[in-house]
Design a protein around this motif. Structure first.
Motif, PDB file in Angstrom:
ATOM      1  N   LEU A 111     -16.361   7.593   2.303  1.00  0.00           N
ATOM      2  CA  LEU A 111     -15.589   6.665   1.634  1.00  0.00           C
ATOM      3  C   LEU A 111     -16.327   5.319   2.037  1.00  0.00           C
ATOM      4  O   LEU A 111     -16.619   4.338   1.000  1.00  0.00           O
ATOM      5  CB  LEU A 111     -14.350   6.410   2.345  1.00  0.00           C
ATOM      6  N   SER A 113      -3.093  12.588   6.458  1.00  0.00           N
ATOM      7  CA  SER A 113      -2.488  13.734   6.212  1.00  0.00           C
ATOM      8  C   SER A 113      -3.538  14.852   5.551  1.00  0.00           C
ATOM      9  O   SER A 113      -3.107  15.790   5.369  1.00  0.00           O
ATOM     10  CB  SER A 113      -1.298  13.593   5.333  1.00  0.00           C
ATOM     11  N   ALA A 114      -4.824  14.434   5.495  1.00  0.00           N
ATOM     12  CA  ALA A 114      -5.933  15.297   4.842  1.00  0.00           C
ATOM     13  C   ALA A 114      -5.881  16.566   5.319  1.00  0.00           C
ATOM     14  O   ALA A 114      -6.262  17.570   4.600  1.00  0.00           O
ATOM     15  CB  ALA A 114      -7.123  14.478   4.659  1.00  0.00           C
ATOM     16  N   GLN A 137      -4.462   7.456   4.398  1.00  0.00           N
ATOM     17  CA  GLN A 137      -5.333   7.427   5.802  1.00  0.00           C
ATOM     18  C   GLN A 137      -5.428   6.114   6.396  1.00  0.00           C
ATOM     19  O   GLN A 137      -5.469   4.951   5.939  1.00  0.00           O
ATOM     20  CB  GLN A 137      -6.763   7.894   5.211  1.00  0.00           C
ATOM     21  N   TYR A 190      -4.457   3.769   0.458  1.00  0.00           N
ATOM     22  CA  TYR A 190      -3.154   4.274  -0.508  1.00  0.00           C
ATOM     23  C   TYR A 190      -3.408   5.765  -0.958  1.00  0.00           C
ATOM     24  O   TYR A 190      -4.565   6.078  -1.255  1.00  0.00           O
ATOM     25  CB  TYR A 190      -3.033   3.191  -1.460  1.00  0.00           C
ATOM     26  N   ASP A 205      -3.049   6.510  -4.003  1.00  0.00           N
ATOM     27  CA  ASP A 205      -3.641   6.373  -5.174  1.00  0.00           C
ATOM     28  C   ASP A 205      -5.274   6.039  -4.707  1.00  0.00           C
ATOM     29  O   ASP A 205      -6.140   5.674  -6.051  1.00  0.00           O
ATOM     30  CB  ASP A 205      -3.275   5.458  -6.068  1.00  0.00           C
ATOM     31  N   ASP A 211      -6.463   3.172  -3.597  1.00  0.00           N
ATOM     32  CA  ASP A 211      -6.938   1.891  -3.299  1.00  0.00           C
ATOM     33  C   ASP A 211      -7.114   1.424  -1.919  1.00  0.00           C
ATOM     34  O   ASP A 211      -6.342   2.212  -0.787  1.00  0.00           O
ATOM     35  CB  ASP A 211      -5.750   0.683  -3.834  1.00  0.00           C
ATOM     36  N   LEU A 212      -7.661   0.335  -1.442  1.00  0.00           N
ATOM     37  CA  LEU A 212      -8.138   0.095  -0.058  1.00  0.00           C
ATOM     38  C   LEU A 212      -7.223  -1.225   0.330  1.00  0.00           C
ATOM     39  O   LEU A 212      -7.093  -2.148  -0.365  1.00  0.00           O
ATOM     40  CB  LEU A 212      -9.558  -0.057   0.378  1.00  0.00           C
ATOM     41  N   ASN A 213      -7.122  -1.438   1.614  1.00  0.00           N
ATOM     42  CA  ASN A 213      -6.712  -2.749   2.076  1.00  0.00           C
ATOM     43  C   ASN A 213      -7.128  -2.955   3.409  1.00  0.00           C
ATOM     44  O   ASN A 213      -7.363  -1.773   4.059  1.00  0.00           O
ATOM     45  CB  ASN A 213      -4.950  -3.032   2.392  1.00  0.00           C
TER      46      ASN A 213
END
Lengths: 146, 284
Positions: free
Chosen positions: B174, B192-193, B215, B262, B264, B266-268
């Motif tokens: 990532l 949860s991967a 994650q 997220y 979908d 996206d990152l934060n």
């Protein structure tokens, strides 16, 4: 496809390196696929950020460029990149926006993340894998190396 | 105890060792001034520290002290002293995280699994350091601890895996972060991967499983700190970013950095995380 495969190989090699003593070699630092910011503009005709290529260059003049406002999944992002002594010294977020009510989820994080993907590393952090998943990852890496 | 794919290599003082324990794989690497056999002996002792913790704390082992505690057959006072130590640590971290890390299950039994793996890994690591090993890197089933001094630039850089299983076809990186010249030495990821939704939200009705994020990766100053916060942030969901930003302002000396993914994609991230991303030209 090539880029994707390299990324996968890179991470699995790191795992492999951890468990098998294989020296992780640089696969794509400095190559065009190392995730320069323009990569994620995905076909945008305006790619001024290409001057921020990951390739380390020493002879290039100092420069500041601003990208076009690039639409992405959750809004738009516009970056201003400053190059000093051949290296990216500063990246500013111009008029970027995010939708879906994610006030603080910014496209630039994605940009930075992608830009960093081409960097060497020696370890890999992820959700706690099972012994089986670890073995499977190793064996598939070995297969790919095969 | 099953054998790992590759258990031990030793070349010019550089060792690589893996130990299967707690259902995952712990990998140690570093430099040793000892010979091959002596180095292996110390590494096996470090492995024993992990197995001893597993024997004490595993809730998968029917007769472990923790399993007996959960069934009400024994008390903390009757358990080995480390149980009380871990209990206290869990209470401490529950306070620090405003209750988002909790070692008390939906059934109100004590389950310190969220802390024990890295707690034991830190103990194993500390043992190796007392043996004079240098440049020690540990990968405790996806949670990373770096030595204070590392001579190779690559060793400071840690890749964060995508929020998919390392065994999946989509496995890959990532992002890469670089911890050189930062106060951080630990990188822990919760998600949860690999094991599905296994983190409960201590503040939800019935302590339901947390699922708002795919994650969470926490970069911290110690392994347990990063691990506990990763669990806490995963339980808290997207608002964990604001929580940690506030925590960092109030406790700059214990600050951590967090990036969340997220569902979908996206990152934060917390304020300051961006500085940790590895620069593609950092080797120039």
């Amino acid at each position: 496809m090539r880029k994707t495969r390299h990324r996968i190989t890179n991470s699995l090699l790191a795992l492999f390196a951890l468990a098998g003593g294989v020296v992780l070699t640089q696969h794509f630092a400095g190559s065009g696929s190392s995730g320069s910011f323009s990569t994620t503009a995905s076909g945008s005709s305006s790619t001024p950020s290409s001057s921020t290529s990951a390739a380390p260059t020493t002879g290039k003049p100092d420069k500041t460029v601003t990208s076009a406002a690039v639409p992405y999944q959750f809004g738009t992002v516009q970056l201003t990149v400053t190059r000093t002594s051949g290296k990216i010294s500063k990246i500013d977020i111009g008029s970027s926006s995010a939708t879906n009510g994610r006030q603080s989820a910014y496209a630039y994080l994605v940009q930075y993340a992608i830009a960093s993907q081409g960097t060497n590393f020696s370890n890999l952090s992820g959700a706690t894998y099972t012994t089986d998943a670890f073995k499977q990852a190793l064996s598939s890496a070995i297969t790919k190396l095969g | 105890m099953t054998e790992g794919p590759i258990r031990y290599t030793f070349q010019n003082g550089h060792f690589l060792y893996s130990e299967n324990c707690m259902g995952t794989v712990f990998v140690f690497s570093g430099q040793s001034a000892l010979g091959e056999a002596d180095t292996l002996h110390r590494l096996e002792q470090a492995g024993d520290i992990l197995h001893e913790a597993d024997r004490t704390f595993s809730l998968y082992k029917e007769n472990s002290p923790l399993s007996r505690l959960a069934r009400g057959e024994t008390s903390v006072a009757q358990c080995p002293p480390v149980v009380s130590e871990v209990w206290d640590a869990c209470e401490k971290w529950e306070k620090i995280t405003d209750g988002w890390f909790s070692a008390f299950t939906p059934q109100n039994t004590f389950d310190p699994s969220g802390l024990v793996k890295t707690w034991a890994a830190q103990a194993a690591y500390d043992f190796l350091k007392t043996q004079g090993f240098t440049e020690v890197l540990m990968n405790a089933g996806g949670d990373i601890l770096l030595d204070e001094q590392l001579s190779k630039p690559d060793d400071w850089r840690v890749a964060l895996h995508k929020p998919v299983s390392i065994a999946s076809a989509e496995a890959g990186v990532l992002a890469v972060i670089d911890l050189k010249n930062t106060p951080f030495r630990a990188v822990c990821t919760s998600g949860s991967a690999e094991r599905g939704l296994h983190i409960w939200d201590p503040k939800a009705p019935e302590k339901a499983a947390a699922n708002a994020l795919a994650q969470v990766t926490v970069v911290g100053r110690s392994l347990v700190q990063a691990d506990v916060w990763a669990t806490a942030c995963f339980a808290h969901g997207p608002r964990a970013i604001q929580q940690v930003n506030a925590y960092n302002s109030a406790h700059p000396e214990d600050s951590i950095q967090v990036v969340v993914v997220y569902p979908d994609g996206d990152l934060n991230a917390t304020e300051g995380f961006i500085e940790l991303f590895a620069k593609p030209d950092s080797e120039a």
